[in-house]
Scaffold this motif. Structure first.
Motif, mmCIF file in Angstrom:
data_model
loop_
_atom_site.group_PDB
_atom_site.id
_atom_site.type_symbol
_atom_site.label_atom_id
_atom_site.label_comp_id
_atom_site.label_asym_id
_atom_site.label_seq_id
_atom_site.Cartn_x
_atom_site.Cartn_y
_atom_site.Cartn_z
ATOM 1 N N UNK C 34 37.386 35.051 31.399
ATOM 2 C CA UNK C 34 38.141 35.056 32.659
ATOM 3 C C UNK C 34 37.522 36.090 33.596
ATOM 4 N N UNK C 35 36.975 35.619 34.707
ATOM 5 C CA UNK C 35 36.379 36.524 35.672
ATOM 6 C C UNK C 35 37.405 36.979 36.689
ATOM 7 N N UNK C 36 37.286 38.224 37.114
ATOM 8 C CA UNK C 36 38.212 38.754 38.114
ATOM 9 C C UNK C 36 37.567 38.602 39.496
ATOM 10 N N UNK C 37 38.166 37.808 40.368
ATOM 11 C CA UNK C 37 37.541 37.553 41.669
ATOM 12 C C UNK C 37 37.325 38.858 42.437
ATOM 13 N N UNK C 38 36.338 38.914 43.304
ATOM 14 C CA UNK C 38 35.469 37.808 43.633
ATOM 15 C C UNK C 38 34.231 37.778 42.730
ATOM 16 N N UNK C 39 33.588 38.982 42.533
ATOM 17 C CA UNK C 39 32.276 38.947 41.873
ATOM 18 C C UNK C 39 32.380 38.777 40.374
ATOM 19 N N UNK C 40 33.490 39.259 39.807
ATOM 20 C CA UNK C 40 33.674 39.066 38.364
ATOM 21 C C UNK C 40 33.705 37.596 37.991
ATOM 22 N N UNK C 57 27.035 24.819 23.253
ATOM 23 C CA UNK C 57 28.367 24.254 23.524
ATOM 24 C C UNK C 57 28.999 25.038 24.671
ATOM 25 N N UNK C 58 29.768 24.339 25.501
ATOM 26 C CA UNK C 58 30.386 24.994 26.657
ATOM 27 C C UNK C 58 31.491 25.926 26.199
ATOM 28 N N UNK C 59 31.603 27.084 26.889
ATOM 29 C CA UNK C 59 32.693 28.009 26.580
ATOM 30 C C UNK C 59 33.689 27.942 27.745
ATOM 31 N N UNK C 60 34.998 27.904 27.445
ATOM 32 C CA UNK C 60 35.987 27.819 28.541
ATOM 33 C C UNK C 60 35.898 29.044 29.442
ATOM 34 N N UNK C 61 35.811 28.795 30.736
ATOM 35 C CA UNK C 61 35.704 29.908 31.677
ATOM 36 C C UNK C 61 36.660 29.675 32.846
ATOM 37 N N UNK C 62 37.313 30.752 33.290
ATOM 38 C CA UNK C 62 38.260 30.625 34.415
ATOM 39 C C UNK C 62 38.257 31.885 35.256
ATOM 40 N N UNK C 63 39.237 31.971 36.143
ATOM 41 C CA UNK C 63 39.372 33.166 36.972
ATOM 42 C C UNK C 63 40.795 33.699 36.865
ATOM 43 N N UNK C 64 40.904 34.995 37.044
ATOM 44 C CA UNK C 64 42.218 35.642 36.989
ATOM 45 C C UNK C 64 42.320 36.584 38.181
ATOM 46 N N UNK C 85 42.425 30.474 37.885
ATOM 47 C CA UNK C 85 42.223 29.180 37.214
ATOM 48 C C UNK C 85 42.095 29.434 35.721
ATOM 49 N N UNK C 86 43.142 29.060 35.018
ATOM 50 C CA UNK C 86 43.131 29.252 33.566
ATOM 51 C C UNK C 86 42.599 27.958 32.939
ATOM 52 N N UNK C 87 41.608 28.049 32.066
ATOM 53 C CA UNK C 87 41.069 26.826 31.439
ATOM 54 C C UNK C 87 42.177 26.052 30.714
ATOM 55 N N UNK C 88 41.953 24.750 30.619
ATOM 56 C CA UNK C 88 42.983 23.859 30.072
ATOM 57 C C UNK C 88 43.502 24.336 28.708
ATOM 58 N N UNK C 96 40.124 36.586 24.629
ATOM 59 C CA UNK C 96 39.857 36.539 26.065
ATOM 60 C C UNK C 96 38.916 37.679 26.441
ATOM 61 N N UNK C 97 37.817 37.324 27.098
ATOM 62 C CA UNK C 97 36.921 38.351 27.614
ATOM 63 C C UNK C 97 37.109 38.418 29.133
ATOM 64 N N UNK C 98 37.651 39.538 29.592
ATOM 65 C CA UNK C 98 37.757 39.749 31.042
ATOM 66 C C UNK C 98 36.398 40.190 31.559
ATOM 67 N N UNK C 99 36.000 39.654 32.698
ATOM 68 C CA UNK C 99 34.696 40.007 33.252
ATOM 69 C C UNK C 99 34.885 40.550 34.671
ATOM 70 N N UNK C 100 34.342 41.750 34.907
ATOM 71 C CA UNK C 100 34.410 42.305 36.272
ATOM 72 C C UNK C 100 33.065 42.937 36.608
ATOM 73 N N UNK C 101 32.881 43.231 37.884
ATOM 74 C CA UNK C 101 31.580 43.782 38.267
ATOM 75 C C UNK C 101 31.486 45.274 37.996
ATOM 76 N N UNK C 102 32.484 46.040 38.470
ATOM 77 C CA UNK C 102 32.421 47.496 38.322
ATOM 78 C C UNK C 102 33.693 47.999 37.644
ATOM 79 N N UNK C 103 33.536 48.843 36.641
ATOM 80 C CA UNK C 103 34.686 49.514 36.037
ATOM 81 C C UNK C 103 34.736 50.933 36.603
ATOM 82 N N UNK C 104 35.894 51.247 37.213
ATOM 83 C CA UNK C 104 36.013 52.544 37.903
ATOM 84 C C UNK C 104 37.282 53.209 37.391
ATOM 85 N N UNK C 105 38.364 53.158 38.136
ATOM 86 C CA UNK C 105 39.581 53.862 37.724
ATOM 87 C C UNK C 105 40.250 53.205 36.526
#
Lengths: 316, 436, 178
Positions: C34-40, C57-64, C85-88, C96-105
């Motif tokens: 699950x990517x965190x918008x926008x860049x994640x 094989x495809x891995x389910x990917x969405x946005x949170x 968008x949560x995958x079906x 669940x792997x959360x994906x973001x661009x920068x980890x700060x606070x």
């Protein structure tokens, strides 16, 4: 944006922003996430000086899904119906720390008075004022039209909407004419001449007295509620004649384009402006308008209340 | 120094002639060029100002008896003096209604007691302003108040039979019927001028025809019975046309326009601020232009204020809950200067005519509206047309604050008002006590 | 302004992260990204593409979108909502792997955890970020880090991705006021 008083306060990008926000919120609400923490700690007052259960419940549901505290201040049995002035009511709400007041009022312009006076500092949301405007209804109508006829995105350019019935007394019509034009749609008003305001020729809308000429050319037909008492006020002779010329029945439904939809802000007078079979037909999106109403009102509350409070220097 | 001898030095008469004026013993004692000040005179340098015959208002709401919280005869008289008026006409819609000799004499006496100007009561045409039975107009005419104007103002005498009888009845004492022209069924719950703005605002429309239809009917009635008709506060271009037609046929009709209808339009209602709610309603730019032209060519004879004080709570509310009416006395002359003089339509002789000489003649106020001549009663107004001022509702002499001109910059400062030879307004300040 | 990561640095980092994710989770069968918008969101798509290339094989990917759960909404004008968008398959019992661009606070991740909690109960939640710039305000750490980037608080880290910014790079800018 601090208040929502009239559609005329919105730019096109404001309106599209509200619809886009509503689209996202609808997606969230359709999922398992029923409740969001977004407005936790904010106090929203439903000030309903005129009865309207459906609008009040819709706003209440919207506010609660965003975790706001909701206080209902309704007409019946409250000081509003006992002749307390709007000013005193507003000052009471101010003292209670209302961040926003959602107001339904029988007097046109009452929300403007609340917003422009120095009586309170919170946001004012017009939930229908007299025969003036009902902006949240127009937004949910546009949302519904966009969902069905414009893939749920962008504006409404190229679409043609007929608004049929008591335009003169309709706040829904006034807000819709403004918003549909803002979003690029074409509007035709259909009504007997008695139920069109003097000055309507200056509105951005075509005028027709012949429903049959219009019904086959539009993408959406929006029927307005006709109050029974208009007959006594000589606006039309009787219900039978009104239905014959301005009601949406099965014959007129057959003339509509295959993709076109039937709308009604409710509550309906089945048998007067719309027949029961049309109201319940596959073309009808009337029930869906109600559920879209919650998402659109969540969007309004989000845009007005979630961000930084607007700077205020006047009251304190 | 005798406080009732004044030497107005270096001013202009309405005609533009530079003349000194000396007031003494209640009359205009002397007019001339470079007069030597009489002994004991208060000399006032009015070299930038114009000296007019004292202003006369035929349409003033004073609210006493009944609503003294909004205005009293005294507070209204003071507002009048501040605005340059030396005579006002108290409308009959008080509580109780001025439909008997007792009430009009009370108002008349209160005016005398206040002492700031003549207060001439207007009598009701019908009992209780209900539009059905005639009030005792004869008794009011015979009373100490000598009532000559009769009006149900606030309400229209809508029944044509009642109107006919009233017009006929007042002939015996040279009375004048002043009609508030508003067809009641066409204006049920009406809130503002019916047009583009009302259609957008969702406020119930007040069609021009509701006013014009009554004007036309009453002109024909008055002509039929050969009586005198006065049309209160004309607001529409159509009404002007009807009156122009009547006058061209020699019919005996006079008409007034208010200052606010010469300046403000229905666009102001877009704020939903009921400070702009008034009866008859503010109309359109086109109507304003027609009214100015009519005042200029004499189709409309006079300016009358329709000064209508209301307490704060009657305006601090929703538009449709609010009371109709606005203050007018203290701003009238400035508005006329702004709309008629500064625009080049009229000169100061015209202003003196429309605000002093004509109204007094229409109302038969013998001691008012006289030319500035030696021997005439010293009812005078001094205005400095070159100065401007900012209207401040917190500084009005009226007991109410409902002026639509708040914070507006207006031309023309009234500096002195003389009533029967005594200053009621001196160097822009009200004289604090006038009762003798 | 200096370039902290070039386009090839970013590609290498994402490839490494993808391998680490697979290693840690014994393949991709229980994974949801699950990517965190926008860049994640774009980074999540890229990682999903790399994983699919490795695993076949495809891995389910969405946005949170976490906007509605932020604790700093009232400090700025209202922000537009981004799509969630949560995958079906949902997230129930998934890793669940959360994906973001920068980890700060760490506040964004806290909001993301709250948002996830409203949606369901994953088996576990992991965090992948392209850049960890330090200065945590909450007890949160990343499981997969593209690059640890020591910064001062006054500096600003800007991630540009070709999907929206026309090129890939990570920049450090001086003096950005917080």
């Amino acid at each position: 944006m601090k208040h929502l008083l009239s559609i005329s306060d919105l730019s096109k990008s404001d309106a599209l922003g509200l619809l886009d926000t509503a689209t996202e919120l609808a997606r969230v609400s359709d999922g398992p996430m029923k409740k969001l923490p977004t407005l936790r700690g904010r106090t929203i007052v439903n000030l309903f000086a005129e009865d309207s259960t459906r609008t009040r419940i819709s706003f209440e549901a919207a506010a609660k899904r965003l975790s706001a505290d909701v206080i209902n201040f309704s007409a019946k049995g409250s000081s509003v119906s006992k002749g307390e002035s709007l000013k005193d009511t507003a000052q009471t709400l101010q003292a209670m720390g209302a961040d926003a007041v959602i107001i339904r009022h029988g007097a046109s312009g009452a929300p403007h008075r609340l917003a422009q006076s120095q009586w309170m500092t919170g946001s004012v949301i017009n939930a229908g004022d007299g025969t003036h405007e009902h902006p949240s209804q127009a937004l949910l109508d546009a949302f519904t039209i966009r969902k069905h006829l414009s893939h749920g995105e962008n504006d409404l350019a190229g679409l043609h909407v007929a608004i049929v019935g008591d335009i003169l007394h309709s706040r829904v019509a006034r807000s819709n004419v403004l918003l549909l034009n803002l979003l690029g749609a074409q509007v035709t008003l259909v009504a007997p001449p008695t139920l069109l305001p003097v000055g309507v020729e200056h509105w951005d809308a075509n005028i027709s007295f012949e429903f049959d000429d219009v019904v086959g050319n539009v993408d959406a037909v929006m029927m307005l509620r006709v109050q029974q008492e208009r007959m006594q006020e000589l606006y039309f002779p009787n219900a039978r004649e009104y239905s014959r010329y301005f009601g949406l029945n099965r014959d007129r439904l057959k003339k509509m384009k295959s993709h076109s939809i039937v709308m009604h802000p409710g509550p309906m007078n089945r048998g007067l402006e719309i027949t029961a079979d049309v109201a319940d037909s596959a073309r009808s999106v009337i029930v869906e308008q109600v559920s879209n109403g919650v998402s659109v009102r969540m969007a309004i509350l989000y845009v007005l209340l979630a961000g930084a409070p607007i700077e205020m220097g006047s009251l304190l | 120094m005798n406080k009732n001898i004044f030497h107005l030095k270096g001013g202009s008469l309405a005609s533009g002639e530079k003349r000194d004026v000396v007031i003494s013993e209640g009359i205009i004692k002397e007019i001339g060029v470079s007069i030597t000040s009489p002994e004991g005179a208060l000399v006032l340098d009015v070299s930038d100002s114009i000296i007019l015959s004292g202003l006369v208002d035929l349409h003033t709401h004073l609210r006493e008896p009944g609503k003294e919280d909004s205005e009293t005869v005294r507070s209204g008289s003071r507002a009048a003096a501040k605005g340059g008026f030396t005579a006002i006409s108290a409308m009959a819609n008080t509580s109780p209604v001025a439909d008997t000799a007792g009430v009009v004499e009370q108002v008349f006496r209160l005016g005398k007691d206040a002492g700031y100007c003549d207060v001439f009561p207007i009598g009701a045409i019908t009992q209780g302003l209900h539009g059905r039975e005639l009030s005792e107009m004869g008794a009011m005419a015979d009373s100490a108040a000598r009532v000559r104007i009769f009006s149900d103002d606030g309400n229209c005498v809508s029944d044509p039979m009642v109107m006919r009888r009233a017009l006929e009845y007042v002939k015996s004492f040279d009375g004048l019927i002043a009609q508030h022209a508003q067809d009641p069924t066409l204006t049920l719950d009406a809130q503002m001028n019916e047009g583009v703005v009302s259609s957008v605002l969702g406020l119930k429309g007040w069609p021009a025809v509701a006013e014009e239809a009554i004007i036309a009917r009453d002109i024909l009635l008055a002509d039929h019975v050969k009586s005198r008709l006065h049309i209160c506060h004309v607001t529409t271009a159509g009404g002007v046309e009807i009156i122009r037609w009547a006058k061209s046929r020699g019919m005996n009709v006079t008409a007034e326009v208010t200052p606010h209808h010469l300046l403000l339009t229905d666009e102001l209602a877009r704020s939903y601020d009921p400070i702009f709610k008034v009866n008859p309603p503010l109309r359109t730019e086109k109507d304003i232009m027609a009214l100015r032209e009519a005042l200029c060519d004499g189709t409309i004879d006079i300016v009358a204020t329709d000064h209508a004080p209301h307490p704060a709570e009657s305006k601090e509310c929703e538009w449709q809950e609010a009371a109709f009416g606005m203050l007018g006395l203290e701003t009238a002359l400035s508005i006329v200067q702004k709309t008629m003089v500064d625009s080049g339509l009229m000169n100061w002789v015209d202003v003196q005519n429309r605000l002093s000489i004509q109204p007094a003649a229409i109302a038969r106020y013998q001691s008012q509206g006289l030319e500035v001549r030696v021997g005439n009663r010293a009812n005078l107004t001094v205005i400095n047309p070159g100065k401007s001022w900012k209207v401040d509702r917190d500084l009005v002499a009226s007991r109410s604050r409902n002026t639509p001109f708040h914070s507006m910059d207006l031309p023309g400062v009234v500096t002195e008002t003389f009533f029967n030879g005594r200053a009621t307004l001196l160097r822009g300040e009200l004289v604090q006590e006038m009762s003798s | 302004m200096s370039v902290a990561m070039s386009a090839s640095d970013i590609t290498r980092a994402l490839t490494r992260i993808s391998h680490e994710i697979l290693e840690r989770n014994n393949g991709s069968h229980s994974l949801t990204l699950l990517g965190i918008p926008t860049r994640g969101a774009h980074l999540a798509l890229r990682i999903a593409g790399i994983i699919e290339g490795i695993e076949g094989a495809a891995v389910p990917v969405g946005t949170l979108d976490i906007t509605l759960h932020r604790d700093d909404l009232r400090t700025r004008p209202p922000r537009p909502l981004m799509p969630t968008k949560i995958p079906r398959a949902g997230i129930e019992s998934r890793s669940v792997v959360l994906v973001d661009d920068v980890l700060f606070s760490g506040r964004t991740i806290r909001a993301a955890l709250d948002a996830l909690g409203e949606i369901g109960r994953p088996k576990d939640v992991q965090l992948a970020v392209l850049v960890d710039r330090g200065h945590r305000e909450l007890p949160i750490r990343a499981d997969f880090v593209g690059k640890n980037l020591p910064t001062s608080r006054s500096q600003e880290v800007k991630v540009h991705l070709s999907e929206i910014d026309s090129l890939d790079e990570v920049l450090i800018e001086e003096g950005g006021t917080q």
